[in-house]
Scaffold this motif. Structure first.
Motif, PDB file in Angstrom:
ATOM      1  N   CYS A  87       0.956  -1.349   0.073  1.00 26.37           N
ATOM      2  CA  CYS A  87       0.027  -0.457   0.024  1.00 26.37           C
ATOM      3  C   CYS A  87       0.917   1.475   0.252  1.00 26.37           C
ATOM      4  O   CYS A  87       1.699   1.102   1.160  1.00 26.37           O
ATOM      5  CB  CYS A  87      -0.439   0.112   0.929  1.00 26.37           C
ATOM      6  SG  CYS A  87      -2.070  -1.461   1.642  1.00 26.37           S
ATOM      7  N   SER A  88       0.328   2.259  -0.352  1.00 26.72           N
ATOM      8  CA  SER A  88       0.991   4.085  -0.169  1.00 26.72           C
ATOM      9  C   SER A  88       0.566   3.955   1.014  1.00 26.72           C
ATOM     10  O   SER A  88       0.679   3.351   1.532  1.00 26.72           O
ATOM     11  CB  SER A  88      -0.311   4.493  -0.614  1.00 26.72           C
ATOM     12  OG  SER A  88       0.371   6.062  -0.483  1.00 26.72           O
ATOM     13  N   TYR A 129      -1.900   9.391  -8.888  1.00 25.12           N
ATOM     14  CA  TYR A 129      -0.774   9.934  -7.523  1.00 25.12           C
ATOM     15  C   TYR A 129      -0.386  10.842  -7.996  1.00 25.12           C
ATOM     16  O   TYR A 129      -0.088  10.536  -9.364  1.00 25.12           O
ATOM     17  CB  TYR A 129      -0.264   8.844  -7.067  1.00 25.12           C
ATOM     18  CG  TYR A 129      -1.167   7.711  -6.217  1.00 25.12           C
ATOM     19  CD1 TYR A 129      -1.355   7.569  -5.124  1.00 25.12           C
ATOM     20  CD2 TYR A 129      -0.768   5.932  -6.535  1.00 25.12           C
ATOM     21  CE1 TYR A 129      -2.146   6.338  -4.484  1.00 25.12           C
ATOM     22  CE2 TYR A 129      -0.716   4.908  -5.658  1.00 25.12           C
ATOM     23  CZ  TYR A 129      -1.945   5.280  -5.712  1.00 25.12           C
ATOM     24  OH  TYR A 129      -2.692   4.547  -5.033  1.00 25.12           O
ATOM     25  N   LYS A 140       3.176   6.097  -5.894  1.00 23.83           N
ATOM     26  CA  LYS A 140       2.311   6.457  -5.129  1.00 23.83           C
ATOM     27  C   LYS A 140       2.016   7.029  -3.432  1.00 23.83           C
ATOM     28  O   LYS A 140       1.289   7.103  -2.729  1.00 23.83           O
ATOM     29  CB  LYS A 140       2.402   4.922  -4.437  1.00 23.83           C
ATOM     30  CG  LYS A 140       1.969   3.891  -5.032  1.00 23.83           C
ATOM     31  CD  LYS A 140       2.093   2.062  -3.864  1.00 23.83           C
ATOM     32  CE  LYS A 140       1.692   0.994  -4.873  1.00 23.83           C
ATOM     33  NZ  LYS A 140       2.496  -0.374  -4.307  1.00 23.83           N
ATOM     34  N   CYS A 172       3.275   8.618  -1.488  1.00 21.57           N
ATOM     35  CA  CYS A 172       3.371   8.723   0.282  1.00 21.57           C
ATOM     36  C   CYS A 172       4.075   9.910   1.171  1.00 21.57           C
ATOM     37  O   CYS A 172       3.669  10.375   2.286  1.00 21.57           O
ATOM     38  CB  CYS A 172       3.944   7.488   0.792  1.00 21.57           C
ATOM     39  SG  CYS A 172       5.858   7.185   0.538  1.00 21.57           S
ATOM     40  N   ASP A 202       8.422   3.021  -2.860  1.00 23.40           N
ATOM     41  CA  ASP A 202       7.983   2.263  -4.361  1.00 23.40           C
ATOM     42  C   ASP A 202       9.618   2.458  -5.392  1.00 23.40           C
ATOM     43  O   ASP A 202       8.964   2.291  -6.493  1.00 23.40           O
ATOM     44  CB  ASP A 202       6.744   2.956  -4.894  1.00 23.40           C
ATOM     45  CG  ASP A 202       5.811   2.205  -3.298  1.00 23.40           C
ATOM     46  OD1 ASP A 202       5.290   3.228  -2.905  1.00 23.40           O
ATOM     47  OD2 ASP A 202       5.170   1.282  -4.455  1.00 23.40           O
ATOM     48  N   HIS A 242      -1.374   6.623 -12.344  1.00 26.77           N
ATOM     49  CA  HIS A 242      -2.413   4.928 -11.726  1.00 26.77           C
ATOM     50  C   HIS A 242      -3.212   6.444 -10.544  1.00 26.77           C
ATOM     51  O   HIS A 242      -3.581   5.909  -9.543  1.00 26.77           O
ATOM     52  CB  HIS A 242      -1.587   4.357 -10.230  1.00 26.77           C
ATOM     53  CG  HIS A 242      -0.670   3.533 -11.429  1.00 26.77           C
ATOM     54  ND1 HIS A 242      -0.514   2.618 -11.794  1.00 26.77           N
ATOM     55  CD2 HIS A 242       0.594   3.251 -11.576  1.00 26.77           C
ATOM     56  CE1 HIS A 242       0.091   1.658 -12.426  1.00 26.77           C
ATOM     57  NE2 HIS A 242       0.493   2.058 -12.212  1.00 26.77           N
TER      58      HIS A 242
END
Ligand code: TPP
Ligand code: SF4
Ligand code: SF4
Ligand code: SF4
Ligand code: MG
Lengths: 281, 114, 388
Positions: free
Chosen positions: A24-25, B50, B25, B27, B73, B48
């Motif tokens: 997950c992020s 983001y 992603k 974060c 990531d 995606h």
């Protein structure tokens, strides 16, 4: 802008074709893998001779993302698999990379015995205080008071203090970090890669999707900030004193770094001593 | 932080940050923990959905690669490039001990000398 | 790890029990790794291996439980060793997950079960044959297994070698399903010279890493194995995986993989089938028995023959895959199958299924803890004989 450049330097350590990964992020597992890639580089080990073994869980997916000989085994059994692998092929550097539930709940018995025997494997435990893969159940690491799907009114069982467990079981190298402490993690992992014997690194990492969200602790970034603000590094601290409490102070550091003959060494020494030239080792 | 952005002394290296946008992603780790705080979320979306980071202060990047260490990531990393060879992305590979496969990278944001 | 030197093989005639013979069979097959956890009545196998291992260049490790020993051998196998584990009763139950893991990851491995009375702790020191269906179906999911049933110490030795060879040939876990009586029975065991022992070598790939797909079948639906530490950088997972070895959660991948895993054994069922047959030529009644029960059944056969009953014996040596074709053939011309086993009805179901109503199938059950009194079998034979 837009210039073609060399791929990310961790790329040679990854199975790039398998990206993006499933995490997950804001999940901390990837950050630790990043550190591991750098530790591998720093260690200068020939990568063909490094094997990675994982159990089952979100962390258990690490093996499949690393560009090494890799084994994604059964839940809890990465350590005995690694034990067989290492004994059969002593020239490998064998790393076990798995979650707190995997290594310490279902795999707890193997953990203490491998430490006792001093099997020459490096065990990296991503402790997110919860069972991530199965959706947020209570773990033997969940702090008292924290909730989980199977501890909806808060955990009331005392959790393990993993460094203490590892040390008292016989580990020769014991350290704890958080996913915020990336350079420390990378150096500690490189230390462990060089070290002979059962080495254990616990890394606290955010599981924003389950642990943090369920306990209203914010997202991954919030957790990383928390780690930054509430951690103290005490190298050589007595592992008895490094218990973790729900949102309490976090003691980090390299707690244990001792020398002790490995399983392979004690085995060979014993056979040589008793069997002399009858020993076919 | 300001030291990094205002430094005009001749240095041997300048920082460069490299981002594989579609892996991000969002974060925020890289943005938060970049010591000179030279990254921000882009207004654009990646494949995606983001917002990947962008370098907002090119001169400020030191190439320390903390963003690279933090990124869960594998979407970003920093390198140090000798100032003598300005667009030297190839020699940047030499700086990295970790290999130089050139496939698949989408964009580079170059930082200035520090 | 290198294969044990020829001097490891104790060639010559010996007087030994089935457990020790199984251990020597493993050494003769080139086993150089074993892990186990003590449990009656199988312990002598690992005790002997523990003593022999350092003398023959092998490694033995007593693990903390059967979960550990059953996966340590799989780690060792991927490390290049020929590896086995040994257990009984409750320990066999604990090993089930790793039998499935070995099947899914196509890891050559041998699991020995010296059967004792159950369920649960049951009769630790006494025989039974009540794990036969567990051997076939005990791990979850669809897979095929190879299982062999010795009925003498000599066969414990021989079949242990076959078990290793099948495990290498088919890249599948192979079970040696002994029983307490055979394990503790002492008889003459002849161990041939090392150079007369056939060894099926590991199916190592000769492909370069760039051309190699770890789970792409080479021939016989069986993929070649890469050596660990040689730059192949392969991945092994118990998740459903494609030919790269990477997880894939698609039904198509599942179908291709599980279809192949099952197919690679089923397609070779005829090659694998092995039976011993006695006096079947004119038989009207066929005794079906394996392991220790086959020896008791033979007594009953002789007695029944003396009484004029036309009885024969079919002894499955390879019990899984079950010799169903042979049963089907016999069912065309015999009146009945009388199945003698130390359980309340396991392999009899297979016999009945294969006979498909063409011949009657009768079970002579026994709860285990002893062998059948031969008279109890003769009684059934007389009765079945009277039906004709
Ligand atoms: C024998 C068995 N029991 C239960 C499971 C289900 N299961 C999968 S992962 C997991 C827990 C994982 O927790 P942890 O090891 O902490 O890993 P994380 O996902 O948090 O990284 C469980 C219970 C399983 N796969 N196998
Ligand atoms: S569920 Fe938790 S541990 Fe698993 S990937 Fe998501 S954030 Fe990470
Ligand atoms: S390399 Fe990354 S972390 Fe370091 S200064 Fe540049 S953008 Fe910031
Ligand atoms: S650390 Fe990585 S994933 Fe997170 S915002 Fe930065 S580039 Fe995106
Ligand atoms: Mg966990």
């Amino acid at each position: 802008m837009g210039v073609m450049v060399p791929f990310n330097p961790v790329e040679p350590f990854l199975r790039s074709e398998r990206m993006p990964h499933i995490w997950c992020s804001g999940c901390g597992i990837g950050t630790t893998v990043n550190c591991f890639a750098r530790a591998l580089a720093e260690s200068k080990l020939p990568l063909d001779k490094v094997a990675i073994v994982s159990g089952i869980g979100c962390t258990g997916r690490v093996a499949g993302y690393l560009n090494l000989d890799s084994f994604h085994t059964t839940h809890g059994r990465a350590i005995p698999f690694a034990t067989g692998l290492k004994l059969a092929n002593p020239e490998l550097t064998v790393v076990v990379y798995s979650g707190d539930g995997d290594l310490i709940a279902i795999g707890g018995n193997h953990f203490i015995h491998a430490a006792r025997r001093n099997v020459d494997i490096k065990v990296i435990c991503i402790n997110n205080f919860i069972y991530g893969m199965t959706g947020g159940q209570v773990a033997p690491t969940t702090p008292v008071g924290a909730t989980a799907t199977t501890a909806p009114y808060g955990c009331f069982e005392r959790p393990f203090n993993l460094p203490y467990l590892a040390e008292s079981s016989g580990a020769v190298y014991v350290a704890r970090w958080t996913a915020y402490h990336v350079r420390y993690i990378a150096h500690s992992m490189a230390d462990a890669l060089r070290k002979k014997g059962f080495s254990f690194i616990e890394i606290l990492a955010p599981c924003p999707t389950l642990y943090q969200r369920r306990n209203k602790l914010g997202d991954g970034l919030e957790t990383m900030r928390y780690y930054k603000q509430h951690s103290v590094i005490r190298h050589g601290a007595n592992t008895r004193d490094v218990n973790l409490h729900f949102q309490g102070e976090i003691t980090l550091g390299k707690f244990v770094d001792i020398e002790r003959p490995t399983l392979q060494q004690t085995m060979e020494q014993r056979f040589r001593q008793v069997l002399r030239d009858r020993y076919a080792g | 932080m300001p030291a990094a952005t205002t430094g005009v002394k001749a240095r041997k290296f300048r920082g460069e940050v490299l981002i594989t946008e579609d892996r991000c992603k969002e974060c925020g780790f890289c943005i938060e923990f970049c010591p000179p705080k030279v990254l921000e979320f882009s207004k654009e979306f990646n494949r995606h959905g983001y917002h990947p980071p962008i370098l907002v202060n090119e001169a400020g990047c030191t190439g320390c690669d903390l963003c690279g260490l933090y990124c869960p990531d594998f979407a970003i990393y920093g390198i140090r490039v000798p100032v003598e060879s300005p667009a030297a992305t190839a020699s940047a590979a030499g700086v990295s001990p970790l290999g130089n496969d050139t496939s698949g990278v989408e964009s580079v944001r170059q930082g200035g000398g520090i | 790890m290198s294969p044990p030197r020829p001097s490891a093989v104790l060639s010559g005639a010996h007087f030994m029990d089935g457990n020790h013979a199984a251990c020597e069979g493993a050494i003769a097959a080139g086993a150089n790794f074993a892990a186990g956890y003590p449990i009656t009545p199988s312990t002598e196998i690992v005790e002997r291996f523990a003593a022999r291992a350092p003398l023959v260049g092998a490694t033995f490790l007593q693990m903390e439980d059967e979960l550990a020993s059953s996966i340590a051998i799989l780690g060792a196998a991927w490390g290049g060793a020929k590896a086995f584990t040994v257990t009984s009763g409750p320990g066999f139950s604990l090993m089930m997950e790793h039998i499935g893991f070995a099947a899914m990851t196509e890891t050559p491995s041998v699991f020995v079960n010296v059967q004792r009375g159950g369920p649960s702790t049951g009769l630790p020191t006494l025989p039974a044959q009540a794990d036969m269906m567990q051997a076939r179906w005990g791990s979850h999911g669809d897979y095929e297994i190879i299982a062999l049933c010795p009925n003498s110490p000599q066969e414990c030795f021989n079949l242990m070698i076959d078990a290793f060879n099948f495990s290498e040939q088919y890249r599948n876990p192979v079970l040696l399903m002994m029983d307490e009586s055979v394990g503790h029975m002492t008889e003459k065991v002849v161990i041939p010279p090392a150079d007369q022992i056939n060894i099926f070598p590991r199916r190592h790939t000769s492909k370069a890493p760039s051309e190699y797909l770890p789970f792409k079948p080479a021939s016989d639906d069986v993929p070649e194995m890469a050596r660990v530490g040689e730059g192949y950088r392969f991945h092994v997972t118990g998740l459903t995986h494609d030919e790269h070895g990477y997880p894939s959660m698609e039904w198509q991948t599942q179908q291709a993989l599980v279809g192949r895993l099952v197919g690679k054994i089923r397609a070779h069922a005829d090659d694998l089938t092995r039976t011993e047959e006695k006096q079947l030529e004119d038989a009207e009644i066929v005794l079906v028995a394996y392991g220790i029960s086959s020896r008791v059944a033979l007594w009953a056969l002789q007695e029944a023959r003396e009484e004029g009953l036309r009885v024969g014996l079919l002894r499955p040596i390879v019990v899984w895959p079950f010799p169903e074709k042979r049963i089907r053939e016999l069912a065309q011309r015999v009146n009945a199958f009388v199945v003698v086993e130390l359980n309340y009805g396991q392999m009899v179901r297979e016999v009945e299924r294969a006979a498909a109503g063409r011949a009657r199938t009768i079970l002579v059950p026994h709860a285990g803890g002893a062998v059948h009194p031969p008279e109890s079998i003769v009684k059934v034979l007389r009765e079945v004989g009277s039906w004709a």
